[in-house]
Design a protein around this motif. Structure first.
Motif, PDB file in Angstrom:
ATOM      1  N   ILE A 194       0.849  -1.193   0.000  1.00 24.81           N
ATOM      2  CA  ILE A 194       0.000   0.000   0.000  1.00 24.81           C
ATOM      3  C   ILE A 194       0.885   1.243   0.000  1.00 24.81           C
ATOM      4  O   ILE A 194       1.828   1.354   0.789  1.00 24.81           O
ATOM      5  N   VAL A 195       0.573   2.191  -0.879  1.00 24.01           N
ATOM      6  CA  VAL A 195       1.274   3.471  -0.918  1.00 24.01           C
ATOM      7  C   VAL A 195       0.274   4.560  -0.551  1.00 24.01           C
ATOM      8  O   VAL A 195      -0.817   4.630  -1.122  1.00 24.01           O
ATOM      9  N   ALA A 196       0.641   5.391   0.409  1.00 21.31           N
ATOM     10  CA  ALA A 196      -0.231   6.465   0.879  1.00 21.31           C
ATOM     11  C   ALA A 196       0.327   7.818   0.465  1.00 21.31           C
ATOM     12  O   ALA A 196       1.536   8.045   0.527  1.00 21.31           O
ATOM     13  N   LEU A 197      -0.562   8.704   0.056  1.00 23.13           N
ATOM     14  CA  LEU A 197      -0.218  10.091  -0.257  1.00 23.13           C
ATOM     15  C   LEU A 197      -1.127  11.006   0.551  1.00 23.13           C
ATOM     16  O   LEU A 197      -2.350  10.800   0.578  1.00 23.13           O
ATOM     17  N   VAL A 198      -0.545  12.008   1.211  1.00 22.50           N
ATOM     18  CA  VAL A 198      -1.331  13.092   1.791  1.00 22.50           C
ATOM     19  C   VAL A 198      -0.788  14.400   1.236  1.00 22.50           C
ATOM     20  O   VAL A 198       0.408  14.533   0.982  1.00 22.50           O
ATOM     21  N   ALA A 199      -1.674  15.360   1.046  1.00 22.24           N
ATOM     22  CA  ALA A 199      -1.255  16.641   0.473  1.00 22.24           C
ATOM     23  C   ALA A 199      -2.241  17.728   0.863  1.00 22.24           C
ATOM     24  O   ALA A 199      -3.407  17.451   1.179  1.00 22.24           O
ATOM     25  N   VAL A 200      -1.758  18.949   0.833  1.00 23.95           N
ATOM     26  CA  VAL A 200      -2.606  20.137   0.988  1.00 23.95           C
ATOM     27  C   VAL A 200      -2.309  21.042  -0.190  1.00 23.95           C
ATOM     28  O   VAL A 200      -1.148  21.388  -0.447  1.00 23.95           O
ATOM     29  N   ALA A 201      -3.343  21.419  -0.908  1.00 22.94           N
ATOM     30  CA  ALA A 201      -3.199  22.259  -2.095  1.00 22.94           C
ATOM     31  C   ALA A 201      -3.986  23.546  -1.923  1.00 22.94           C
ATOM     32  O   ALA A 201      -5.039  23.571  -1.281  1.00 22.94           O
ATOM     33  N   GLY A 202      -3.460  24.619  -2.515  1.00 21.41           N
ATOM     34  CA  GLY A 202      -4.190  25.875  -2.546  1.00 21.41           C
ATOM     35  C   GLY A 202      -4.168  26.668  -1.260  1.00 21.41           C
ATOM     36  O   GLY A 202      -4.974  27.585  -1.084  1.00 21.41           O
ATOM     37  N   TYR A 203      -3.238  26.350  -0.350  1.00 24.03           N
ATOM     38  CA  TYR A 203      -3.147  27.111   0.906  1.00 24.03           C
ATOM     39  C   TYR A 203      -2.189  28.274   0.704  1.00 24.03           C
ATOM     40  O   TYR A 203      -1.001  28.073   0.416  1.00 24.03           O
ATOM     41  N   ASN A 204      -2.672  29.490   0.868  1.00 23.10           N
ATOM     42  CA  ASN A 204      -1.885  30.677   0.530  1.00 23.10           C
ATOM     43  C   ASN A 204      -1.434  31.482   1.741  1.00 23.10           C
ATOM     44  O   ASN A 204      -0.953  32.606   1.589  1.00 23.10           O
ATOM     45  N   ALA A 205      -1.573  30.903   2.941  1.00 28.51           N
ATOM     46  CA  ALA A 205      -1.268  31.670   4.151  1.00 28.51           C
ATOM     47  C   ALA A 205       0.038  31.245   4.804  1.00 28.51           C
ATOM     48  O   ALA A 205       0.248  31.503   5.982  1.00 28.51           O
ATOM     49  N   GLY A 206       0.911  30.567   4.049  1.00 26.02           N
ATOM     50  CA  GLY A 206       2.198  30.192   4.616  1.00 26.02           C
ATOM     51  C   GLY A 206       2.521  28.726   4.468  1.00 26.02           C
ATOM     52  O   GLY A 206       1.942  28.010   3.649  1.00 26.02           O
ATOM     53  N   GLN A 207       3.438  28.271   5.305  1.00 28.25           N
ATOM     54  CA  GLN A 207       3.955  26.909   5.263  1.00 28.25           C
ATOM     55  C   GLN A 207       2.929  25.897   5.778  1.00 28.25           C
ATOM     56  O   GLN A 207       2.182  26.172   6.717  1.00 28.25           O
ATOM     57  N   VAL A 208       2.940  24.728   5.164  1.00 27.77           N
ATOM     58  CA  VAL A 208       2.193  23.580   5.674  1.00 27.77           C
ATOM     59  C   VAL A 208       3.180  22.452   5.925  1.00 27.77           C
ATOM     60  O   VAL A 208       3.942  22.077   5.034  1.00 27.77           O
ATOM     61  N   ASP A 209       3.190  21.933   7.139  1.00 24.41           N
ATOM     62  CA  ASP A 209       3.987  20.754   7.466  1.00 24.41           C
ATOM     63  C   ASP A 209       3.054  19.555   7.462  1.00 24.41           C
ATOM     64  O   ASP A 209       2.019  19.575   8.138  1.00 24.41           O
ATOM     65  N   ILE A 210       3.410  18.507   6.706  1.00 24.61           N
ATOM     66  CA  ILE A 210       2.502  17.375   6.569  1.00 24.61           C
ATOM     67  C   ILE A 210       3.283  16.071   6.496  1.00 24.61           C
ATOM     68  O   ILE A 210       4.370  16.004   5.915  1.00 24.61           O
TER      69      ILE A 210
END
Length: 311
Positions: free
Chosen positions: A113-129
């Motif tokens: 199993i391969v898992a992907l998580v992501a956050v797209a379109g966030y314009n208010a700074g850094q996202v740690d994921i």
């Protein structure tokens, strides 16, 4: 690049049954030629270096997912989804025009199993994921043999160097059996204890990957999950099960209050964990819903890539 609303993306790809005629890694050059053609030479070489074909398949899916999420959610032609690495060697995509990251992502894989998580379109700074996926049954025979030979306490101690100060003790305590095991488990069984062990492993791995560092980070002992529990398994394969989102997390003895963490069961044997935070505005990341993962096929990824190679 145009602004868009924030999207939290979570996908899984199954690789066990892909390219069935490939019994050795080198066979993928023919059997998975369409997929491999979508990678650059360095990525292809990394895939084909794996000794076991099962590992090579997961690596191939992992590379494809990273390019796919950038192309699909940032609107970038496939051949322009050139990935680089940040100061912690974590793969990232930086828009060459704006110098920003339109998509923040992380991948993990185990037991096909391969898992992907992501956050797209966030314009208010850094996202740690960060994300992790574990399979409680992949090493069951080996785990049972070690526990039968050395005992549960010794099994836990063998891994204590990557646990927090209190976590190994909690895994060995009677409190685990009261708080960490769900009613449908038979208390004091090896498998129920192992399920809690792998739940902790999944939580820690996702959190550490969220920070951008690896399991050799010098502060590992200062990170503690307290009174953790394992989500109840789902009855059918691929079915999402119980999710646990309320976690007591301490770092250097101080409560962590900026991380959104979701540990969820998948089928009878798998667990996934997503950990995300927005350092500049912690309320943003804490407010995002981390729902069940969706399944995506390699064919869907390849078809998207071939349709968006250079448009």
């Amino acid at each position: 690049m145009a602004s868009r609303s924030t999207e939290v993306i979570q996908y899984l790809v199954e690789t066990q049954d892909l390219w069935p005629k490939a019994t050795k890694t080198k066979d993928l050059e023919n059997e998975a030629s369409r997929a491999l053609a979508l990678l650059n030479e360095e990525e292809k070489a990394a895939v084909l270096r794996y000794y076991f074909v099962a590992d090579a398949k997961m690596s191939l899916a992992s590379h494809l997912l990273k390019h796919w999420v950038v192309s699909r959610y940032a609107g970038v032609p496939w051949h322009d989804t050139k990935l680089s690495r940040d100061t912690n060697k974590k793969p990232i995509f930086v828009d060459p025009v704006t110098g920003t990251q339109p998509v923040f992502f992380n991948v993990s894989h185990q037991a096909g199993i391969v898992a992907l998580v992501a956050v797209a379109g966030y314009n208010a700074g850094q996202v740690d994921i960060g994300t992790d996926v574990v399979c409680t049954s992949e090493r069951r025979i080996r785990d049972h043999r070690a526990i039968d030979t050395e005992g549960w306490g010794s099994f836990v101690d063998m891994h204590a160097d990557v646990f927090g100060c209190s976590e190994a003790g909690y895994l060995k305590s009677d409190e685990l059996l009261v708080q960490g095991l769900q009613q449908q488990y038979v208390a004091h069984t090896v498998d129920s204890k192992l399920r809690c062990f792998y739940a902790l492993w999944c939580l820690r791995e996702a959190y550490v990957k969220m920070t951008g560092e690896a399991l050799l980070a010098p502060w590992l002992k200062d990170l503690e999950f307290r009174h953790f529990s394992a989500p109840a398994p789902a009855s059918a394969p691929k079915q999402p099960g119980e999710a646990i989102t309320d976690h007591e997390v301490l770092f250097h003895g101080q409560r962590v209050d900026d991380a959104n963490i979701c540990l969820r069961s998948l089928g009878p044997d798998y667990m996934t964990c997503t950990a995300v935070r927005t350092p500049g505005r912690k309320e943003d990341g804490l407010g995002w819903e981390l729902g069940p993962f969706e399944f995506l096929t390699i064919e869907e990824i390849v078809e998207h890539a071939e349709a968006h190679l250079g448009d």
